[in-house]
Design an enzyme around this catalytic site. Structure first.
Site, PDB file in Angstrom:
ATOM      1  N   ASN A 172       0.876  -1.173   0.000  1.00  0.00           N
ATOM      2  CA  ASN A 172       0.000   0.000   0.000  1.00  0.00           C
ATOM      3  C   ASN A 172       0.913   1.222   0.000  1.00  0.00           C
ATOM      4  OD1 ASN A 172      -1.751   2.072   0.522  1.00  0.00           O
ATOM      5  ND2 ASN A 172      -2.389   1.349   2.550  1.00  0.00           N
ATOM      6  N   LYS A 221       0.148   4.206  -0.135  1.00  0.00           N
ATOM      7  CA  LYS A 221      -0.481   5.378   0.497  1.00  0.00           C
ATOM      8  C   LYS A 221      -0.261   6.602  -0.409  1.00  0.00           C
ATOM      9  CE  LYS A 221      -0.072   3.097   4.905  1.00  0.00           C
ATOM     10  NZ  LYS A 221       0.007   3.173   6.354  1.00  0.00           N
ATOM     11  N   HIS A 266      -9.360   0.976   5.142  1.00  0.00           N
ATOM     12  CA  HIS A 266      -8.078   1.203   5.806  1.00  0.00           C
ATOM     13  C   HIS A 266      -8.300   2.124   7.005  1.00  0.00           C
ATOM     14  CE1 HIS A 266      -3.994   2.431   6.634  1.00  0.00           C
ATOM     15  NE2 HIS A 266      -3.605   1.356   5.966  1.00  0.00           N
ATOM     16  N   GLU A 300      -6.696   4.525   8.115  1.00  0.00           N
ATOM     17  CA  GLU A 300      -6.513   5.959   7.839  1.00  0.00           C
ATOM     18  C   GLU A 300      -7.770   6.551   7.231  1.00  0.00           C
ATOM     19  OE1 GLU A 300      -2.859   5.450   5.671  1.00  0.00           O
ATOM     20  OE2 GLU A 300      -1.894   4.832   7.546  1.00  0.00           O
ATOM     21  N   GLU A 330      -4.990  -5.130  10.552  1.00  0.00           N
ATOM     22  CA  GLU A 330      -3.982  -4.084  10.720  1.00  0.00           C
ATOM     23  C   GLU A 330      -4.233  -3.358  12.034  1.00  0.00           C
ATOM     24  OE1 GLU A 330      -2.160  -2.850   6.642  1.00  0.00           O
ATOM     25  OE2 GLU A 330      -3.735  -1.461   7.198  1.00  0.00           O
ATOM     26  N   GLY A 338       2.857   2.153  10.793  1.00  0.00           N
ATOM     27  CA  GLY A 338       3.792   3.270  10.656  1.00  0.00           C
ATOM     28  C   GLY A 338       4.526   3.610  11.937  1.00  0.00           C
ATOM     29  N   SER A 365       3.841  -2.271  10.207  1.00  0.00           N
ATOM     30  CA  SER A 365       5.294  -2.324  10.406  1.00  0.00           C
ATOM     31  C   SER A 365       5.918  -3.660  10.010  1.00  0.00           C
ATOM     32  CB  SER A 365       5.657  -1.957  11.857  1.00  0.00           C
ATOM     33  OG  SER A 365       5.247  -0.631  12.141  1.00  0.00           O
TER      34      SER A 365
END
Ligand code: 13P
Length: 254
Positions: free
Chosen positions: A9, A11, A95, A97, A167, A173, A212
C-alpha cells in the site's frame, strides 16, 4: 489450500519518476516467485502508469479505496468500473486511515466492499483496533463488529471472494509490529468468526497482517498458520525490502 499474498500500500507517496524506478527494480526481483501473489496499490493518478509498466508481469495492481456508488454525481470519487478500466485486480477498503481521517464508517466500508465485488474487483478489507481499544480488552469485539458490518451486506460467500487484512492501528507506521503470536491470535479469531457460519469460506479467505512489516520480521509473521501474507506500507516503497518480504511469503508457502 490458500496461497500467500503480499500487497504493498503505497499510500499518498510516489511520483512518475520514483514509481518507475521502484517498479523497474521490483519486477526482476519478484519474477518467478511461486506460491505468492504480489500486488502494489498505487494512488489513483498513477494507475495508468502502473498498468503500462506491469501488464503481462506477475505483479498485480490495485487501488487504495473505491467509491461505494457505481457512477453519477459524486465529485472527486472513483468507481470500481474505472479501476477495472486500468487493469486493477484489487481495491483496499476500510483502511484505518480512511476510517479515522475521512469518515469511512463500517456501513460505508461494507458498501465499498460490495461495489468492488460487483465490478469484479477483489476487495482487501482492513480491520483493526486502536491502542486504547487493545488496552481496554475490546480487540475481538472491534474486529468482529468491523467484519460483521461487511458480512451483513455481502454474506459469507461475499466475504470469501475478498481478502481480509488485520492491521492493528497501533502497529501502522510506528515500527511497533504485533508479535507473531498477537497477530496469529486475532487472525485465528477472525477465521473462527467466519467458520462459525461457513467452514468453506473460512478455509478460503486469505487473512493478511499489516503494521510495520519489514524484511526482518516477515518470515516469523508468515510462519503463523492463519497469517496468509501481508499488507505492507512503508516497506513497500523500497524494492529491496518489498521483494524480500515477497520472497519470505513464497518460502512460507512451500
Ligand atoms: P506500515 O507497514 O508502514 O506500518 O503500514 C501498514 C499499512 O497501513 C498498510 O496498509
Amino acid at each position: 489450500m490458500r496461497g500467500k499474498l503480499v500487497a504493498g500500500n503505497w499510500k499518498m507517496n510516489g511520483g512518475l519518476a520514483s514509481n518507475r524506478a521502484l517498479l523497474d527494480a521490483l519486477l526482476p526481483a519478484v519474477a518467478g516467485l511461486d506460491g505468492v501473489g504480489c500486488v502494489v496499490c498505487a494512488p489513483y493518478p498513477y494507475l495508468a502508469q502502473v498498468q503500462g509498466l506491469l501488464q503481462g508481469s506477475n505483479l498485480a495492481w490495485g487501488a487504495q479505496d473505491v467509491c461505494q456508488f457505481d457512477n453519477g454525481a459524486y465529485t472527486g470519487e472513483v468507481s470500481a468500473a474505472m479501476l477495472i478500466d486500468f487493469g486493477c485486480r484489487y481495491a483496499i477498503v476500510g483502511h484505518s486511515e480512511r476510517r479515522a481521517l475521512f469518515g469511512d464508517t463500517d456501513d460505508v466500508v461494507a458498501a465499498k466492499y460490495q461495489a468492488a465485488c460487483r465490478a469484479g474487483l477483489t476487495p482487501i478489507l482492513c480491520l483493526g483496533e486502536t491502542l486504547v481499544e487493545r488496552e481496554s480488552g475490546v480487540t475481538e469485539a472491534v474486529v468482529a463488529r468491523q467484519l460483521d458490518a461487511v458480512v451483513k451486506v455481502v454474506g459469507m460467500t461475499g466475504l470469501a471472494k475478498g481478502v481480509v487484512a488485520y492491521e492493528p492501528v497501533w502497529a501502522i507506521g510506528t515500527g511497533r509490529t504485533a508479535t507473531p503470536e498477537q497477530a496469529q491470535a486475532v487472525h485465528a479469531f477472525v477465521r473462527g468468526c467466519v467458520a462459525a457460519s461457513d467452514r468453506v469460506a473460512a478455509g478460503q479467505v486469505p487473512i493478511l497482517y499489516g503494521g510495520s512489516v519489514k524484511a526482518a520480521n516477515a518470515e516469523q509473521l508468515f510462519a503463523m498458520p492463519d497469517v496468509d501474507g501481508g499488507l505492507i506500507g512503508g516497506a513497500a516503497l523500497n524494492a529491496v525490502e518489498f521483494s524480500a518480504i515477497c520472497r519470505s511469503a513464497a518460502e512460507a508457502a512451500r
